[in-house]
Enzyme design. Structure first.
Site, PDB file in Angstrom:
ATOM      1  N   SER A 147     105.908  30.156  85.287  1.00  0.00           N
ATOM      2  CA  SER A 147     105.257  31.329  84.701  1.00  0.00           C
ATOM      3  C   SER A 147     106.007  31.747  83.453  1.00  0.00           C
ATOM      4  O   SER A 147     107.237  31.594  83.379  1.00  0.00           O
ATOM      5  CB  SER A 147     105.248  32.491  85.706  1.00  0.00           C
ATOM      6  OG  SER A 147     104.808  33.690  85.085  1.00  0.00           O
ATOM      7  N   TYR A 160     109.501  39.244  91.146  1.00  0.00           N
ATOM      8  CA  TYR A 160     108.757  37.991  91.040  1.00  0.00           C
ATOM      9  C   TYR A 160     109.309  37.138  89.899  1.00  0.00           C
ATOM     10  O   TYR A 160     109.548  35.932  90.061  1.00  0.00           O
ATOM     11  CB  TYR A 160     107.280  38.295  90.808  1.00  0.00           C
ATOM     12  CG  TYR A 160     106.446  37.092  90.427  1.00  0.00           C
ATOM     13  CD1 TYR A 160     106.116  36.120  91.371  1.00  0.00           C
ATOM     14  CD2 TYR A 160     105.995  36.927  89.114  1.00  0.00           C
ATOM     15  CE1 TYR A 160     105.357  35.014  91.011  1.00  0.00           C
ATOM     16  CE2 TYR A 160     105.229  35.834  88.754  1.00  0.00           C
ATOM     17  CZ  TYR A 160     104.918  34.874  89.703  1.00  0.00           C
ATOM     18  OH  TYR A 160     104.170  33.783  89.342  1.00  0.00           O
TER      19      TYR A 160
END
Length: 252
Positions: A147, A160
């Site tokens: 990501s 996260y």
């Protein structure tokens, strides 16, 4: 090329993993589609029944001991040794350091870091074993879906994001460890993707709608799947090891 290759795709029940499994099967690959939702995997297999490739489903929990080894064994038992391993499974967690739910931290770390570390180890060990036997005569690919939040610190989503920072470090370290045997370890870092991931993780969807209005059109799972296909189709001596993939209008 994907045609004729044997691939494992985790997180194939939905989102990016599902799109990758479909893309590879339509390109002629034989795919072990792994994920937690057996019903959704079954529907995927039905949709791909007429594809040039083949698909078998392997429902299961990625945090279970031996998960990755079992997927490799399924591939070999069904068709032969896998040469592609796409790691797409993972979890999200909204909130800041002070505002996120600490009761979910352990589950996040187990899913996004420890389970992926086990998969990287299993895939890397198997591919280097194969390469030692044939002198690295063909490319073998481990592709990890990371990501952009694992590259740029986000105060809004740091728990996260920290798991992705750690994962990105592992991917590069494994690349350095196995590259001499023509084992290619690739990180793909998508920005905002409209995939159902945010809803499943419990993110504020009003916030996500504002993001989509500001940065859209957002990426789709198919955009990421096509990138995976492009990476593994490179000649053996060419390795695209780290790709950031953003909506054109996404700034950070």
């Amino acid at each position: 090329m994907a045609d004729g290759r044997i691939a494992i795709v985790t997180g194939a029940s939905s989102g990016i993993g599902r799109a990758v499994a479909g893309h590879l099967a339509r390109a002629g690959a034989r795919v072990v589609a792994a994920g937690r939702n057996a019903d959704q995997l079954g529907r995927l297999a039905d949709e791909l029944a007429a594809a040039p490739g083949e698909i078998v489903t392997a429902p299961g929990d990625m945090t279970e001991p031996g998960y990755a080894e079992g997927l490799l064994a399924t591939a070999e038992r069904t068709w032969g040794p896998a040469t592609v391993f796409v790691l797409s499974a993972g979890k999200g967690l909204p909130g800041t350091v002070l505002g996120s739910d600490p009761a979910r931290w352990r589950e996040l770390v187990e899913a996004n870091y420890l389970a992926v570390l086990h998969q990287l180890r299993a895939g890397g060990a198997e591919f280097t074993r194969q390469a030692a036997a044939d002198g690295g005569g063909q490319a073998r690919d481990i592709v990890v879906i990371g990501s952009t939040v694992g590259r740029q610190v986000s105060a809004a989503n740091p728990v996260y994001g920290s798991t992705k920072f750690a994962l990105h470090s592992l991917v590069e370290a494994l690349r350095q460890e196995v590259c001499a045997l023509n084992v290619r370890v690739t990180l793909i870092e998508p920005g905002f993707v409209r995939s159902g991931f945010q809803e499943a993780a419990g993110y504020d969807m009003a916030w996500f709608d504002r993001i989509a209005e500001e940065c859209g059109p957002l990426l789709t799972p198919d955009d990421v799947a096509e990138t995976v296909g492009f990476v593994i189709d490179r000649p053996r001596h060419v390795h695209l090891d780290d790709i950031r993939l953003r909506p054109t209008r996404q700034r950070a």
